[in-house]
Design a protein around this motif. Structure first.
Motif, PDB file in Angstrom:
ATOM      1  N   GLU A 192       0.816  -1.214   0.084  1.00  0.00           N
ATOM      2  CA  GLU A 192      -0.126  -0.032   0.209  1.00  0.00           C
ATOM      3  C   GLU A 192       0.838   1.407  -0.061  1.00  0.00           C
ATOM      4  N   TYR A 193       0.465   2.423  -0.927  1.00  0.00           N
ATOM      5  CA  TYR A 193       1.176   3.339  -0.802  1.00  0.00           C
ATOM      6  C   TYR A 193       0.428   4.582  -0.295  1.00  0.00           C
ATOM      7  N   ASP A 194       1.129   5.641   0.376  1.00  0.00           N
ATOM      8  CA  ASP A 194       0.273   6.467   0.763  1.00  0.00           C
ATOM      9  C   ASP A 194      -0.250   7.468  -0.185  1.00  0.00           C
ATOM     10  N   LEU A 195       0.250   7.597  -1.291  1.00  0.00           N
ATOM     11  CA  LEU A 195      -0.141   8.272  -2.388  1.00  0.00           C
ATOM     12  C   LEU A 195       0.177   7.780  -3.740  1.00  0.00           C
ATOM     13  N   PHE A 196      -0.623   7.781  -4.686  1.00  0.00           N
ATOM     14  CA  PHE A 196      -0.439   7.315  -6.177  1.00  0.00           C
ATOM     15  C   PHE A 196       0.449   8.258  -6.828  1.00  0.00           C
ATOM     16  N   ASP A 197       1.391   8.272  -7.197  1.00  0.00           N
ATOM     17  CA  ASP A 197       2.067   9.296  -7.920  1.00  0.00           C
ATOM     18  C   ASP A 197       1.997   9.275  -9.307  1.00  0.00           C
ATOM     19  N   ASP A 198       0.822   9.904  -9.822  1.00  0.00           N
ATOM     20  CA  ASP A 198       0.562   9.720 -11.384  1.00  0.00           C
ATOM     21  C   ASP A 198       1.560  10.291 -12.224  1.00  0.00           C
ATOM     22  N   LYS A 199       2.640  11.111 -11.754  1.00  0.00           N
ATOM     23  CA  LYS A 199       3.504  11.522 -12.666  1.00  0.00           C
ATOM     24  C   LYS A 199       4.724  10.794 -12.789  1.00  0.00           C
ATOM     25  N   ASP A 200       4.951   9.704 -12.087  1.00  0.00           N
ATOM     26  CA  ASP A 200       6.092   8.929 -12.020  1.00  0.00           C
ATOM     27  C   ASP A 200       5.695   7.426 -13.048  1.00  0.00           C
ATOM     28  N   LYS A 201       6.215   7.175 -14.030  1.00  0.00           N
ATOM     29  CA  LYS A 201       6.065   6.559 -14.913  1.00  0.00           C
ATOM     30  C   LYS A 201       5.946   5.028 -14.464  1.00  0.00           C
ATOM     31  N   ASN A 202       6.853   4.748 -13.722  1.00  0.00           N
ATOM     32  CA  ASN A 202       6.747   3.299 -12.990  1.00  0.00           C
ATOM     33  C   ASN A 202       5.621   2.998 -12.186  1.00  0.00           C
ATOM     34  N   PHE A 203       5.003   4.045 -11.580  1.00  0.00           N
ATOM     35  CA  PHE A 203       3.960   3.878 -10.826  1.00  0.00           C
ATOM     36  C   PHE A 203       2.541   3.758 -11.685  1.00  0.00           C
ATOM     37  N   ARG A 204       2.435   4.328 -12.707  1.00  0.00           N
ATOM     38  CA  ARG A 204       1.490   4.277 -13.750  1.00  0.00           C
ATOM     39  C   ARG A 204       1.536   2.654 -14.419  1.00  0.00           C
ATOM     40  N   LEU A 205       2.976   2.170 -14.705  1.00  0.00           N
ATOM     41  CA  LEU A 205       3.037   0.973 -15.119  1.00  0.00           C
ATOM     42  C   LEU A 205       2.856   0.048 -14.260  1.00  0.00           C
ATOM     43  N   LEU A 206       2.860   0.489 -12.952  1.00  0.00           N
ATOM     44  CA  LEU A 206       2.688  -0.865 -11.755  1.00  0.00           C
ATOM     45  C   LEU A 206       0.984  -0.836 -11.803  1.00  0.00           C
ATOM     46  N   ALA A 207       0.424   0.284 -11.968  1.00  0.00           N
ATOM     47  CA  ALA A 207      -1.094   0.404 -11.839  1.00  0.00           C
ATOM     48  C   ALA A 207      -1.776  -0.543 -12.956  1.00  0.00           C
ATOM     49  N   LEU A 208      -1.165  -0.369 -13.985  1.00  0.00           N
ATOM     50  CA  LEU A 208      -1.629  -0.904 -15.144  1.00  0.00           C
ATOM     51  C   LEU A 208      -1.345  -2.489 -15.165  1.00  0.00           C
ATOM     52  N   PHE A 209      -0.093  -2.949 -14.793  1.00  0.00           N
ATOM     53  CA  PHE A 209       0.138  -4.237 -14.646  1.00  0.00           C
ATOM     54  C   PHE A 209      -0.502  -4.940 -13.681  1.00  0.00           C
ATOM     55  N   ARG A 210      -0.815  -4.466 -12.521  1.00  0.00           N
ATOM     56  CA  ARG A 210      -1.730  -5.231 -11.437  1.00  0.00           C
ATOM     57  C   ARG A 210      -3.092  -4.976 -12.077  1.00  0.00           C
ATOM     58  N   PHE A 211      -3.474  -4.213 -12.577  1.00  0.00           N
ATOM     59  CA  PHE A 211      -4.923  -4.379 -13.182  1.00  0.00           C
ATOM     60  C   PHE A 211      -5.202  -5.258 -14.203  1.00  0.00           C
ATOM     61  N   TRP A 212      -4.248  -5.282 -15.127  1.00  0.00           N
ATOM     62  CA  TRP A 212      -4.210  -6.299 -16.386  1.00  0.00           C
ATOM     63  C   TRP A 212      -4.289  -7.760 -15.768  1.00  0.00           C
ATOM     64  N   ASN A 213      -3.353  -7.889 -14.894  1.00  0.00           N
ATOM     65  CA  ASN A 213      -3.125  -9.266 -14.353  1.00  0.00           C
ATOM     66  C   ASN A 213      -4.191  -9.737 -13.623  1.00  0.00           C
ATOM     67  N   TYR A 214      -4.814  -8.934 -13.004  1.00  0.00           N
ATOM     68  CA  TYR A 214      -5.909  -9.322 -11.998  1.00  0.00           C
ATOM     69  C   TYR A 214      -6.980  -9.964 -12.760  1.00  0.00           C
ATOM     70  N   VAL A 215      -7.322  -8.909 -14.069  1.00  0.00           N
ATOM     71  CA  VAL A 215      -8.359  -9.575 -15.069  1.00  0.00           C
ATOM     72  C   VAL A 215      -7.732 -10.791 -15.764  1.00  0.00           C
ATOM     73  N   GLU A 216      -6.314 -10.708 -16.127  1.00  0.00           N
ATOM     74  CA  GLU A 216      -6.019 -11.980 -16.941  1.00  0.00           C
ATOM     75  C   GLU A 216      -6.211 -13.131 -16.225  1.00  0.00           C
ATOM     76  N   TYR A 217      -5.866 -13.360 -15.009  1.00  0.00           N
ATOM     77  CA  TYR A 217      -6.155 -14.657 -14.355  1.00  0.00           C
ATOM     78  C   TYR A 217      -7.510 -14.819 -13.483  1.00  0.00           C
ATOM     79  N   PHE A 218      -8.095 -13.828 -13.161  1.00  0.00           N
ATOM     80  CA  PHE A 218      -9.348 -14.032 -12.242  1.00  0.00           C
ATOM     81  C   PHE A 218     -10.586 -13.224 -12.682  1.00  0.00           C
ATOM     82  N   PHE A 219     -10.556 -12.909 -13.834  1.00  0.00           N
ATOM     83  CA  PHE A 219     -12.158 -12.584 -14.553  1.00  0.00           C
ATOM     84  C   PHE A 219     -12.797 -13.810 -15.449  1.00  0.00           C
ATOM     85  N   PRO A 220     -13.721 -14.364 -14.778  1.00  0.00           N
ATOM     86  CA  PRO A 220     -14.214 -15.556 -15.722  1.00  0.00           C
ATOM     87  C   PRO A 220     -14.785 -15.245 -16.953  1.00  0.00           C
TER      88      PRO A 220
END
Length: 544
Positions: A149-177
């Motif tokens: 958990e992060y205190d704040l999502f830093d939308d100006k940080d490319k790595n944080f944007r990629l992390l959000a995208l990667f998490r979301f994409w993989n949640y759906v990839e493996y656990f969306f029926p």
């Protein structure tokens, strides 16, 4: 000297046979490998690493790789650093497992166009010797756990944007029926959205991107929310309710009667333009942000992007009594609308010709026995499910069926093999042995507001003898609606277990299909008619 020549030869060999690789290709593959290792690699899936930190450390090396071979080398070294994976001999199950594999596809791990042969072998070995036992990042029933958990999502940080995208994409990839039913292939969605993740076109573009990503699930349970979206769509809204018919917005009711009266808004007003822009154009522009399993469900989710704004006043064009008018109306913050959600409608009653009517929005399980005693000699019972019921389906079904009936078939995520689903061995049937069951016509009313438990209720009741469904296409989503944070401040949801008919036919996206289709008309709304209920009463009278 020999060692230098060998290294030179290897480098020249790689140079001759390697191929350039784009940033999108690298990051799409990294996203998929990162997610695969998160849920498959025994040392990672047990929680032995800070997996976000691992991503942040490998991204600079990924960026430096210019060819497919260099990229594969980076990934292989990364995997090697995670520790040894022990081979094991899988125990054969005591009984055959009925797998649902329409979502399951790890063929990308063997993509020799992008991955080296040795990397493909390594990924395959990990799949074959995946984690056995409890997962660290996901629990039974699909609950995402132990994310940093992060205190704040830093939308100006490319790595944080990629992390959000990667998490979301993989949640759906493996656990969306229902991934296999999406309009767009999920891999293609990733490659489409990555360039905007790397270089958003504006400060708020990444949030719009995630909203679009959520809509791509074609799941009415899906929802993405973030405070930054209010900077785009606004926080003020109208005091009335409406329905889109023929690319026009028709006023159907009021969130606040007095505020609607102050703005001279009447039921049946046909709004054709907002701020000089036609409703038709606004629908087309904003449909990509509307989560929904089908078009009627998407339209039902367009209130925010179309009827919200930052200003507290807006100009509308409308038609009333055949005349076109233009005027300014006020918009209000949610707290000022003071919406009363209490439903004071009658739970059940007789309507004309000995026809029973039950409003499942307010009927409770404790009411069912008294209601059915009252209706036991009725010619027909109309169950209105154009709402969200209160868990009465099984109680009602006991009075409608002569014996228990199977009405549903479900699938659950297999956490021992992420991406695969398993058909449940047995779902709870509805009804009971009851020779004194209700013998009259059973009529179910549905529309686009019938969603999830509403549709499950319809499935429960529709197996009763002499059942007829009247109305329009439902929201087309059933199963558990799971809401969670991708990262603090970025909220989302989607369905996590699948619901089908007993013959394994899909409910998702299709919804409950009416036997008699009836859609409200503009004239009907203006005349104060409930055309779906009127048609049900007609059917109850003459069976046609």
């Amino acid at each position: 000297m020999k060692r230098t020549l060998l290294i030179t030869f290897v480098l020249l060999f790689q140079l001759c046979f390697s191929k350039p690789i784009t940033e999108t290709q690298k990051l799409a593959a990294t996203c998929k490998v990162w997610g695969f290792l998160k849920y498959y690699h025994p040392n990672v899936a047990k929680g032995n690493f800070n997996w976000d930190d691992q991503l942040f450390k490998v991204l600079p090396k990924i960026e430096e790789a210019k060819t497919d071979i260099q990229f594969s080398n980076v990934i292989e070294k990364w995997i090697n650093s995670l520790g040894k994976v022990k081979a094991y001999k899988a125990e054969l199950p005591n009984e055959e497992i009925d797998y649902f594999d329409k979502n399951f596809d790890l063929s990308w791990t063997q993509n020799t166009v992008l991955f080296s042969k040795s990397l493909c072998q390594k990924l395959k070995f990990i799949e074959q010797n995946r984690i056995q036992g409890k997962q660290y990042y996901v629990e039974s029933g699909v609950e995402f756990t132990n994310e940093v958990e992060y205190d704040l999502f830093d939308d100006k940080d490319k790595n944080f944007r990629l992390l959000a995208l990667f998490r979301f994409w993989n949640y759906v990839e493996y656990f969306f029926p229902y991934k296999y039913q999406m309009d767009q292939n999920w891999d293609l969605a990733l490659t489409e959205l990555l360039p905007r993740t790397i270089n958003p076109v504006s400060e708020v573009d990444f949030y719009l991107l995630l909203k679009e990503m959520s809509a791509k699930l074609n799941d009415t349970h899906a929802l993405f929310g973030a405070n930054k979206l209010f900077e785009i769509f606004g926080w003020n809204s109208v005091p009335f309710e409406f329905k889109f018919i023929g690319n026009k917005a028709i006023v159907t009711g009021f969130k606040n009667d007095s505020l609607s009266a102050i703005n001279d808004i009447k039921i049946g007003d046909v709004i054709t333009k907002i701020q000089g822009r036609s409703i038709d154009v606004l629908i087309k522009e904003n449909l990509k942000y509307a989560e929904g399993s089908n078009y009627p469900a998407q339209l039902n989710h367009l209130e925010w992007p179309i009827f919200s704004q930052k200003s507290n006043v807006s100009e509308i064009e409308f038609v009333r009594d055949g005349k076109i008018g233009v005027k300014e109306i006020n918009y209000y913050e949610y707290k000022d609308l003071k919406i009363n959600y209490e439903n004071n409608s009658e739970k059940y009653k007789f309507i004309e010709n000995n026809i029973g009517y039950a409003n499942l929005a307010v009927l409770t399980p404790d009411d069912v026995s008294t209601m059915m005693e009252k209706f036991k000699n009725a010619k027909a019972i109309i169950f209105d499910i154009r709402n969200y019921p209160q868990g009465t389906n099984f109680a009602i079904a006991e009075y409608l069926n002569p014996e228990p009936k199977n009405f549903v078939k479900s699938i659950d995520a297999d956490l021992s093999w992420p991406g695969r689903y398993i058909w449940r061995k047995e779902d709870t049937p509805c009804g009971k042995v009851n020779p004194d069951y209700f013998k009259g016509n059973v009529i179910l009313l549905v529309n686009e507001k019938s969603i999830s438990h509403s549709e499950f209720t319809a499935m429960t009741l529709m197996v009763a003898p002499k059942t007829t469904i009247i109305g329009s296409q439902t929201a087309g989503t059933d199963g558990r609606n799971y809401r969670f944070q991708i990262i603090k401040g970025l909220w989302t949801s989607f369905t996590t277990y699948g619901v089908f008919y007993p013959n394994k036919k899909e409910v998702q996206r299709i919804g409950i299909v009416p036997d008699i289709e009836v859609k409200p008309s503009i004239l009907g709304i203006q005349q104060g008619k409930d055309e779906i209920l009127d048609r049900a009463i007609l059917f109850a009278k003459d069976g046609k």
